[in-house]
Design an enzyme around this catalytic site. Structure first.
Site, PDB file in Angstrom:
ATOM      1  N   ARG A 140       1.060  -1.506  -0.196  1.00 14.39           N
ATOM      2  CA  ARG A 140      -0.030  -0.136  -0.891  1.00 14.39           C
ATOM      3  C   ARG A 140       0.898   1.025  -0.343  1.00 14.39           C
ATOM      4  O   ARG A 140       1.872   1.136   0.387  1.00 14.39           O
ATOM      5  CB  ARG A 140      -0.797  -0.284   0.826  1.00 14.39           C
ATOM      6  N   HIS A 176      12.041  -2.859  -3.264  1.00 18.09           N
ATOM      7  CA  HIS A 176      11.326  -2.365  -4.828  1.00 18.09           C
ATOM      8  C   HIS A 176      12.249  -3.635  -5.388  1.00 18.09           C
ATOM      9  O   HIS A 176      13.451  -3.307  -5.287  1.00 18.09           O
ATOM     10  CB  HIS A 176      11.902  -1.067  -4.815  1.00 18.09           C
TER      11      HIS A 176
HETATM   12  C1  GAR Z   1       9.263  -8.292  -3.351  1.00 12.99           C
HETATM   13  O1  GAR Z   1       9.463  -9.202  -4.141  1.00 12.99           O
HETATM   14  C2  GAR Z   1       9.506  -6.498  -2.671  1.00 12.99           C
HETATM   15  O2  GAR Z   1      10.450  -6.447  -3.095  1.00 12.99           O
HETATM   16  C3  GAR Z   1       8.149  -6.874  -3.210  1.00 12.99           C
HETATM   17  O3  GAR Z   1       7.008  -7.620  -3.137  1.00 12.99           O
HETATM   18  C4  GAR Z   1       7.820  -9.035  -2.464  1.00 12.99           C
HETATM   19  C5  GAR Z   1       7.484  -9.311  -1.312  1.00 12.99           C
HETATM   20  O4  GAR Z   1       7.696 -11.084  -1.037  1.00 12.99           O
HETATM   21  N1  GAR Z   1       7.692  -5.568  -2.924  1.00 12.99           N
HETATM   22  C6  GAR Z   1       7.277  -4.785  -3.879  1.00 12.99           C
HETATM   23  O5  GAR Z   1       6.458  -4.465  -5.347  1.00 12.99           O
HETATM   24  C7  GAR Z   1       6.595  -3.041  -3.446  1.00 12.99           C
HETATM   25  N2  GAR Z   1       6.625  -1.993  -3.758  1.00 12.99           N
HETATM   26  P1  GAR Z   1       8.307 -10.789   0.628  1.00 12.99           P
HETATM   27  O6  GAR Z   1       6.897 -10.437   1.836  1.00 12.99           O
HETATM   28  O7  GAR Z   1       9.078 -11.849   0.419  1.00 12.99           O
HETATM   29  O8  GAR Z   1       9.593 -10.162   1.022  1.00 12.99           O
END
Ligand code: GAR
Length: 207
Positions: free
Chosen positions: A92, A110
């Protein structure tokens, strides 16, 4: 002094786990004192319980409006005397009034080389665009979408037979390396924001 950290997540929680392990191995001079998630069934909530760290589910749809939701989060952070906020798969946008209170104290990971591919599905965006390299970025959070000052980045190659899954896995491996490193610097007060840049005192290798 060790920093008191809040971890925000919406999903699986692998970055949260990488941070937790780095703290356990004394690579970060801080402690996760609070986990906030907007998704009760998320992996990060489960992990928080297993680590015996206080978990609060703060789902904005349960609050009347953005102001009430924002205040609920601010109250929690104050209760736990939080010095820094780590977004780890938190899906969010934080309200501007929230960001203003914790400016320079909110970090995010990110899965792209910002400023490319902001927002959701960054890995898919990279595949569609046909870039040959992508990666991940740790940055401070400002009011924009993935626009804040960049702390650290890592590059990974994109292969012709990559799928979103194979590319995401390669990027995630680097996320788990650079996020704890960046949080370590943050907890050591080694990050200086100068305008739109972050100085770490670490020189990039000159060729
Ligand atoms: C990760 O790849 C993170 O970089 C991305 O979501 C994933 C979460 O994985 N975040 C985004 O895209 C934020 N805009 P996790 O829950 O296993 O850490």
């Amino acid at each position: 002094m060790r920093k008191r950290l809040a971890l925000f997540g919406s999903g699986r929680g692998s970055n949260g786990e990488a941070l937790y392990r780095a703290i356990q191995h004394n690579r970060i001079q801080g402690d996760i004192v609070l986990i906030i998630s907007d998704i009760p069934s998320s992996g990060i909530v489960e992990k928080g319980y297993s680590w015996q760290i206080p978990v609060h589910v703060v789902d904005p749809t349960n609050y009347g409006n953005e102001e009430v939701w924002t205040q609920a989060m601010l109250d929690l952070l104050e209760d736990y005397k939080v010095d820094g906020i780590l977004l780890a798969g938190y899906m969010r946008m934080l309200p501007p009034t929230f960001v203003q209170v914790y400016r320079g104290k909110i970090l995010n990971i990110h899965p792209s080389l910002l400023p490319a591919f902001v927002g959701l599905q960054a890995q898919k965006q990279a595949l569609v665009k046909g870039v040959k390299y992508t990666g991940c970025t740790v940055h401070f959070v400002d009011e924009g979408m993935d626009t804040g000052p960049i702390i650290a980045q890592a590059v990974v190659p994109v292969y012709e037979d990559d799928t979103v899954d194979t590319l995401s896995t390669r990027i995630l491996h680097e996320e788990h390396r650079i996020y704890p490193e960046a949080v370590g610097l943050f907890c050591d007060d080694a990050l200086e924001i100068v305008g739109t840049r972050v100085l770490t005192g670490k020189q990039a290798v000159r060729k």
